[in-house]
Design an enzyme around this catalytic site. Sequence first.
Site, PDB file in Angstrom:
ATOM      1  N   LYS A  68       8.280  -6.361  -3.449  1.00 28.19           N
ATOM      2  CA  LYS A  68       6.981  -5.864  -3.003  1.00 28.19           C
ATOM      3  C   LYS A  68       6.758  -6.186  -1.516  1.00 28.19           C
ATOM      4  CE  LYS A  68       2.809  -7.436  -3.950  1.00 28.19           C
ATOM      5  NZ  LYS A  68       1.746  -8.011  -4.746  1.00 28.19           N
ATOM      6  N   ASP A 114       1.140  -2.950  -5.975  1.00 29.81           N
ATOM      7  CA  ASP A 114       0.400  -4.165  -6.332  1.00 29.81           C
ATOM      8  C   ASP A 114      -0.467  -3.848  -7.557  1.00 29.81           C
ATOM      9  OD1 ASP A 114      -1.706  -2.638  -5.442  1.00 29.81           O
ATOM     10  OD2 ASP A 114      -2.532  -4.172  -4.124  1.00 29.81           O
TER      11      ASP A 114
END
Length: 211
Positions: free
Chosen positions: A120, A138
């Site tokens: 991420k 997210d």
Amino acid sequence: MNKEEITAFFTILRNENPEPKTELIYHSTFELLVAVLLSAQSTDVGVNKATVHLFKAANTPQTMYELGEETIKEYIKTLGLYNSKAANLYKTCEILATKYNGEVPDNREALESLPGVGRKTANVVLNTAFRKPTMAVDTHIFRLSNRTGLAPGKNVREVEDQLIKRIPKEFILDAHHWLILHGRYTCVARKPRCGSCLVYNECHYLDKTDE
Ligand code: SF4
């Protein structure tokens, strides 16, 4: 959502905010990397409050490494997981200073080899700093992608792959920011604000609210 709906969805979000930006405050790719690394389980506002002082003390890998792990810890102790974040940040600074000449690498493999940098974080840095067509998923983007029918998936990776596949090229570089902001302020977790949502017509959520 079909192709036309997805195009309409992003056209509306782009018209409302033509140049979306992350809410993390940074002045270099290194500062962006640090801010994202520190943002796990912390709000952007909380991260900004810590980094404003940290970056004044050190804003390069070398100088942050020279601060030492304990001092880094002092600067970020208001953030969750600060012990492990400080340890990872310290080691990452050492690697950047010694192996990468103080530069943040622009490829996934090198980024993900840094302590504390997962997929991420690498996606955010690749997208925001290096303008690559990556998608960091997210909690907001995961929820919104499933809820609206934009890119359904059972896990973060599935949603990421679906988003990359479905979002038209013209939107892909900024899609991450539009989705985060929409999820953070309108399509919120508990009670989405459907009544004031600009993409109400494109959204496939069955339980839209009146608020
Ligand atoms: S209509 Fe409601 S559920 Fe759909 S995107 Fe907007 S806020 Fe989210």
